[in-house]
Design an enzyme around this catalytic site. Structure first.
Site, PDB file in Angstrom:
ATOM      1  N   LEU A 273      35.107  47.708  56.427  1.00 14.70           N
ATOM      2  CA  LEU A 273      34.926  46.363  56.979  1.00 14.70           C
ATOM      3  C   LEU A 273      33.905  45.557  56.179  1.00 14.70           C
ATOM      4  O   LEU A 273      32.899  46.083  55.721  1.00 14.70           O
ATOM      5  CB  LEU A 273      34.473  46.469  58.440  1.00 14.70           C
ATOM      6  CG  LEU A 273      35.409  47.252  59.369  1.00 14.70           C
ATOM      7  CD1 LEU A 273      34.863  47.264  60.793  1.00 14.70           C
ATOM      8  CD2 LEU A 273      36.822  46.687  59.352  1.00 14.70           C
TER       9      LEU A 273
ATOM     10  N   GLY B  33      34.618  39.339  55.980  1.00 15.36           N
ATOM     11  CA  GLY B  33      35.915  38.765  56.354  1.00 15.36           C
ATOM     12  C   GLY B  33      36.383  39.337  57.687  1.00 15.36           C
ATOM     13  O   GLY B  33      36.787  38.605  58.591  1.00 15.36           O
ATOM     14  N   HIS B  34      36.316  40.673  57.817  1.00 20.30           N
ATOM     15  CA  HIS B  34      36.705  41.309  59.083  1.00 20.30           C
ATOM     16  C   HIS B  34      35.787  40.847  60.210  1.00 20.30           C
ATOM     17  O   HIS B  34      36.236  40.604  61.341  1.00 20.30           O
ATOM     18  CB  HIS B  34      36.606  42.833  58.977  1.00 20.30           C
ATOM     19  CG  HIS B  34      37.542  43.445  57.984  1.00 20.30           C
ATOM     20  ND1 HIS B  34      37.114  44.009  56.807  1.00 20.30           N
ATOM     21  CD2 HIS B  34      38.889  43.591  58.002  1.00 20.30           C
ATOM     22  CE1 HIS B  34      38.150  44.471  56.129  1.00 20.30           C
ATOM     23  NE2 HIS B  34      39.237  44.231  56.826  1.00 20.30           N
TER      24      HIS B  34
ATOM     25  N   LYS C 217      43.805  35.546  54.095  1.00 23.95           N
ATOM     26  CA  LYS C 217      43.923  36.023  52.707  1.00 23.95           C
ATOM     27  C   LYS C 217      45.281  36.708  52.547  1.00 23.95           C
ATOM     28  O   LYS C 217      45.958  36.543  51.547  1.00 23.95           O
ATOM     29  CB  LYS C 217      42.797  36.982  52.320  1.00 23.95           C
ATOM     30  CG  LYS C 217      42.867  37.301  50.813  1.00 23.95           C
ATOM     31  CD  LYS C 217      41.716  38.128  50.356  1.00 23.95           C
ATOM     32  CE  LYS C 217      41.872  39.557  50.780  1.00 23.95           C
ATOM     33  NZ  LYS C 217      43.077  40.212  50.181  1.00 23.95           N
TER      34      LYS C 217
ATOM     35  N   SER D  39      37.588  41.337  49.932  1.00 20.10           N
ATOM     36  CA  SER D  39      38.676  42.293  50.095  1.00 20.10           C
ATOM     37  C   SER D  39      38.084  43.688  50.028  1.00 20.10           C
ATOM     38  O   SER D  39      37.166  43.945  49.230  1.00 20.10           O
ATOM     39  CB  SER D  39      39.701  42.113  48.963  1.00 20.10           C
ATOM     40  OG  SER D  39      40.548  43.247  48.899  1.00 20.10           O
TER      41      SER D  39
END
Ligand code: PAF
Length: 287
Positions: free
Chosen positions: A34, A37-38, A150, A186
């Site tokens: 994680l 973004g998460h 994304k 990512s």
């Protein structure tokens, strides 16, 4: 306190209990490792639901032979700490056999929308994604499920699955979170060497060139695609695709009438790492 659950039946029971207490259940499906973004998806789910479930499962069904299933980063302990710090109520981290026991043979396919872009280079990928997410929806029964844009095509494919199968869940797509220099976050960025990470900035640079041209009035998809391609090919090792397409159908946009939005999507390789990124011109800010 974040509860860790390994068994599907325990997950279902916990979500039933939360609903019995009057909570809406929000789901954030992930493959772990994680990052911010998460965590932005978790924040969005918290704004929309009272009981938050995050799932951490490196789903073998969505990896083809020769892809990075084995080396995909697995770091459950630190992921749990991150979920705890963000107020996730429950983490579901099943073993492979709990999701795909011997004899498992059912899949969910969103046919047309799964075919272009990622589908051309990873033909079995979305069948794996839609199948596992349908299973998670059935176990959790979320009112809302949150995904990152994304994976733009994944968001559209899953929204289509929910619409077509009358699944009673709202699918929300959240904006891409980027490093300060623009690289989209990512879990796969950790594969990059320092030099590859530097070269990976060509991807966001290409999206910016297309965005700038759009701002100057360019609306021809082919021209925008060519501009982005010229920029990205200077620094990456291999391009899978650079597309300038309709953001809903994922098909080439007709030049007339002039499109009001256009998706620029890129997939490219740096060494052994494959990265994707995108921007919706006419909608998203400059990346
Ligand atoms: O986006 C991902 O991390 C995965 O594709 C998902 C949605 C968790 C399904 O395995």
């Amino acid at each position: 306190m974040t509860v860790l659950v390994r068994k599907p039946a325990e997950l279902r029971q916990a979500c039933d209990d939360a609903r019995a207490l009057g909570h809406r259940v929000g789901l954030v499906p992930t493959m772990g490792a994680l990052h911010e973004g998460h965590f932005s998806l978790i924040e969005e789910a918290k704004a929309r639901a009272g009981f938050i479930v995050a799932t951490i499962f490196v789903n073998p069904l969505q990896f083809a032979a020769g892809e990075d299933l084995e080396r995909y980063p697995r770091m459950l302990e630190s992921d749990l700490d991150g979920c705890q710090a963000r107020g996730v109520d429950l983490v579901f981290a099943p073993e492979r056999d709990a999701m795909y026991p011997p004899g498992f043979q059912t899949s969910v396919v969103v046919s047309r929308l799964s075919r272009p872009l990622e589908g051309e280079f990873r033909p079995t990928h979305f069948e794996g994604v839609t199948t596992v997410v349908a299973k998670l929806f059935n176990l959790v029964g979320p009112s809302v499920a949150v995904f990152g844009r994304k994976d733009y095509q994944q968001w559209k494919v899953l929204s289509t699955m929910v619409r077509d199968l009358h699944m009673p869940v709202e699918v929300v797509g959240c904006p891409i979170v980027r490093e300060t220099d623009g690289l989209a976050l990512s879990s796969r960025n950790r594969y990059l060497s320092i030099a590859e990470r530097e070269r990976a900035l060509a991807i966001v640079a290409a999206l910016r060139e297309a965005h700038d041209a759009w701002e100057r009035g360019e609306r021809r998809g082919e021209r925008l695609r060519a501009l982005a391609t010229e920029r990205v090919e200077r620094d990456v090792d291999r391009i899978d695709y650079v597309a300038a397409i309709d953001p809903e159908s994922l098909l080439p946009a007709p030049e007339s009438p002039t499109p009001s939005r256009l998706l620029i999507a890129v997939a490219a390789h740096l060494g052994g790492t494959r990265l994707i990124d995108n921007v919706v011109l006419g909608e998203d800010p400059r990346p």
